[in-house]
Motif scaffolding. Structure first.
Motif, PDB file in Angstrom:
ATOM      1  N   TYR A   1       0.814  -1.212   0.000  1.00 58.16           N
ATOM      2  CA  TYR A   1       0.000   0.000   0.000  1.00 58.16           C
ATOM      3  C   TYR A   1       0.854   1.273   0.000  1.00 58.16           C
ATOM      4  CZ  TYR A   1      -3.931  -3.017   1.548  1.00 58.16           C
ATOM      5  OH  TYR A   1      -4.903  -3.982   1.664  1.00 58.16           O
TER       6      TYR A   1
ATOM      7  N   VAL B   1       2.914   0.838   8.216  1.00 54.80           N
ATOM      8  CA  VAL B   1       2.357   1.556   9.360  1.00 54.80           C
ATOM      9  C   VAL B   1       2.962   1.054  10.673  1.00 54.80           C
ATOM     10  CG1 VAL B   1       0.248   2.323   8.214  1.00 54.80           C
ATOM     11  CG2 VAL B   1       0.312   0.073   9.314  1.00 54.80           C
TER      12      VAL B   1
ATOM     13  N   GLY C   1      -0.364   5.440  11.649  1.00 52.39           N
ATOM     14  CA  GLY C   1      -1.085   4.469  12.488  1.00 52.39           C
ATOM     15  C   GLY C   1      -2.007   3.596  11.658  1.00 52.39           C
TER      16      GLY C   1
ATOM     17  N   SER D   1      -6.514   2.566  11.540  1.00 52.00           N
ATOM     18  CA  SER D   1      -7.819   2.725  12.195  1.00 52.00           C
ATOM     19  C   SER D   1      -8.202   1.469  12.971  1.00 52.00           C
ATOM     20  CB  SER D   1      -8.903   3.064  11.167  1.00 52.00           C
ATOM     21  OG  SER D   1      -9.119   1.979  10.293  1.00 52.00           O
ATOM     22  N   LEU D   2      -7.718   0.319  12.521  1.00 52.82           N
ATOM     23  CA  LEU D   2      -8.024  -0.915  13.265  1.00 52.82           C
ATOM     24  C   LEU D   2      -7.332  -0.894  14.621  1.00 52.82           C
ATOM     25  CD1 LEU D   2      -7.973  -3.619  10.471  1.00 52.82           C
ATOM     26  CD2 LEU D   2      -9.862  -3.096  12.025  1.00 52.82           C
TER      27      LEU D   2
ATOM     28  N   ASN E   1      -3.133  -6.299  12.880  1.00 52.65           N
ATOM     29  CA  ASN E   1      -3.350  -4.845  12.841  1.00 52.65           C
ATOM     30  C   ASN E   1      -3.822  -4.352  14.207  1.00 52.65           C
ATOM     31  OD1 ASN E   1      -3.398  -5.921  10.177  1.00 52.65           O
ATOM     32  ND2 ASN E   1      -4.336  -4.055   9.409  1.00 52.65           N
TER      33      ASN E   1
ATOM     34  N   CYS F   1     -11.584  -1.209   9.177  1.00 59.95           N
ATOM     35  CA  CYS F   1     -10.578  -0.438   8.449  1.00 59.95           C
ATOM     36  C   CYS F   1     -11.296   0.663   7.681  1.00 59.95           C
ATOM     37  CB  CYS F   1      -9.824  -1.362   7.493  1.00 59.95           C
ATOM     38  SG  CYS F   1      -8.996  -0.452   6.177  1.00 59.95           S
TER      39      CYS F   1
ATOM     40  N   VAL G   1     -10.425   2.291   5.219  1.00 58.37           N
ATOM     41  CA  VAL G   1     -10.215   2.200   3.768  1.00 58.37           C
ATOM     42  C   VAL G   1     -11.169   1.164   3.163  1.00 58.37           C
ATOM     43  CG1 VAL G   1      -8.540   1.581   1.974  1.00 58.37           C
ATOM     44  CG2 VAL G   1      -7.793   2.882   3.994  1.00 58.37           C
TER      45      VAL G   1
ATOM     46  N   GLU H   1     -10.853  -7.505   4.516  1.00 63.44           N
ATOM     47  CA  GLU H   1     -11.240  -6.387   5.387  1.00 63.44           C
ATOM     48  C   GLU H   1     -12.446  -5.647   4.815  1.00 63.44           C
ATOM     49  OE1 GLU H   1      -7.881  -3.812   6.138  1.00 63.44           O
ATOM     50  OE2 GLU H   1      -6.667  -5.454   6.890  1.00 63.44           O
TER      51      GLU H   1
ATOM     52  N   CYS I   1      -5.007   4.680   1.675  1.00 64.72           N
ATOM     53  CA  CYS I   1      -4.876   4.648   3.143  1.00 64.72           C
ATOM     54  C   CYS I   1      -4.167   5.925   3.585  1.00 64.72           C
ATOM     55  CB  CYS I   1      -4.096   3.413   3.583  1.00 64.72           C
ATOM     56  SG  CYS I   1      -3.773   3.448   5.363  1.00 64.72           S
TER      57      CYS I   1
ATOM     58  N   PHE J   1      -2.945   6.685   6.347  1.00 57.57           N
ATOM     59  CA  PHE J   1      -1.806   6.423   7.243  1.00 57.57           C
ATOM     60  C   PHE J   1      -0.579   6.010   6.430  1.00 57.57           C
ATOM     61  CE2 PHE J   1      -5.729   5.362   9.571  1.00 57.57           C
ATOM     62  CZ  PHE J   1      -5.644   6.279  10.597  1.00 57.57           C
ATOM     63  N   MET J   2      -0.800   5.106   5.496  1.00 60.82           N
ATOM     64  CA  MET J   2       0.302   4.665   4.640  1.00 60.82           C
ATOM     65  C   MET J   2       0.874   5.847   3.850  1.00 60.82           C
ATOM     66  SD  MET J   2       0.892   1.234   4.508  1.00 60.82           S
ATOM     67  CE  MET J   2       0.150  -0.245   5.221  1.00 60.82           C
TER      68      MET J   2
END
Ligand code: 13P
Ligand code: SF4
Length: 340
Positions: free
Chosen positions: A46, A81, A105, A107-108, A134, A192, A194, A220, A286, A288-289
């Motif tokens: 990702y 992450v 980070g 979300s999970l 995760n 998640c 995403v 997911e 994502c 975070f990524m």
């Protein structure tokens, strides 16, 4: 970020990317620093394509854990992450583990804080606790076995049939696994951000426009997406499916940066990202990524930080359920370095 442990030191985050000499050849500098520090760059699918292309190894969560456990590099630069970089530190405690942006980070992880999770466990004392990778190091430490999307079903199948399972944190992956394995699973209510956004309406619209396309989805995703999928699997499994399959067109229901590897390995095929509810795809990146950039990758090598640090008692508690996972998934083939 979880309560008492914060893992990454943020000093390097404060350094502005503006401080980088704009004439610098970042790729060449990263290669030089990597050699100088005996560092390895691990990246998740990702990540941005330019980061994937610079990495020594690109993989899914299981492949990356295995690589982090076995590498003889002194420094692991983790382009993914925070929970992934934490896993690298837990499995390779004597190595320096760097995360280009300490705020990367998940979300999970955020949806499953250690204290409520320990309470959830205490309320189900007869259950075996199987937790998706995760999550934070603290939640891992309070779990019996960790799994990834590529080994979860196989590990669940190894648990005695009469043993009820406590699952956290992803409710969609948990529901998919309960259906697939036929097991009694009590689910934590996380998701998640995403994969939750994919729109069933948009997917059906794409299927109508592309009747020859196959649908590949990450577990997911919610049931509205999974029920239309021809293949459900981890990021590596999705890649193998679209690269090796006979079909020419695929609708991709996972984070769209993975399409970079698909196009590299199967340039003659067509990959269409499934959009979110508003019909646009940007919302399915994502966030975070995306915090990791080439500039931050360079800066973390220069500054030797942000670094993953954690108390040894926490690491020791978290390593046991991770080692159980590696042991119980030994039969799953290792990804070759040169494969997609
Ligand atoms: P895998 O790469 O293990 O399929 O996991 C996807 C994911 O959630 C990364 O955040
Ligand atoms: Fe977490 Fe979802 Fe991003 Fe993966 S894609 S890191 S599960 S928020």
């Amino acid at each position: 970020m979880n309560e008492m442990i914060t893992i990454a030191e943020a000093s390097a985050d404060a350094m502005s990317e503006m401080q980088i000499d704009p004439t610098l050849d970042l790729e060449a500098e990263i290669a030089r620093l990597k050699k100088e520090k005996n560092a390895i760059i691990l990246a998740h699918y990702y990540q941005d394509g330019e980061i994937q292309d610079l990495a020594d190894f690109v993989g899914d969560s299981l492949d990356l854990s295995r690589k982090a456990a076995e590498t003889d590099a002194d420094v692991i630069v983790f382009c993914g992450v925070r929970f992934m970089a934490e896993v690298a530190k837990i499995l390779s405690p004597n190595k320096t583990v760097l995360l280009p942006d300490s705020k990367a980070g998940c979300s999970l992880e955020d949806s499953c804080q250690p204290e409520p999770f320990r309470k959830f466990r205490a309320e189900h004392p007869d259950h075996v606790s199987i937790t998706y990778i995760n999550c934070s190091a603290e939640v891992k430490a309070a779990s019996d076995i960790i799994v990834t999307s590529s080994n979860a079903a196989e590990i669940i199948d190894q648990i005695p049939a009469d043993k009820p399972i406590l699952w956290a944190p992803d409710r969609h992956l948990g529901a998919y696994l309960a259906k697939k394995t036929g097991r009694d699973m009590t689910l934590w209510n996380g998701s998640c951000i995403v994969h939750e956004q994919f729109s069933e309406r948009e997917l059906i619209r794409l299927q109508t426009q592309n009747p020859d396309a196959k649908v590949a989805a990450h577990p997911e995703c919610h049931e509205g997406i999974l029920k239309h999928a021809d293949h459900i699997g981890s990021t590596r499994a999705i890649l193998e499916y679209v690269i090796n399959g006979p079909d020419q067109k695929y609708l991709i229901a996972t984070e769209p940066h993975i399409i970079h590897q698909m196009e590299k390995s199967a340039p003659h095929k067509e990959f269409i990202p499934v959009p979110g509810a508003d019909g646009s795809c940007a919302c399915n990146n994502c966030p975070f990524m995306e915090l990791n950039t080439l500039e931050k990758l360079y800066l973390c090598l220069v500054n030797n930080g942000p670094q993953i640090v954690m108390p040894e008692d926490l690491r020791v508690a978290a390593v046991a359920p991770l080692e159980r996972m590696l042991e119980m998934s030994k039969h799953i083939p290792v990804k070759k370095d040169d494969a997609a």
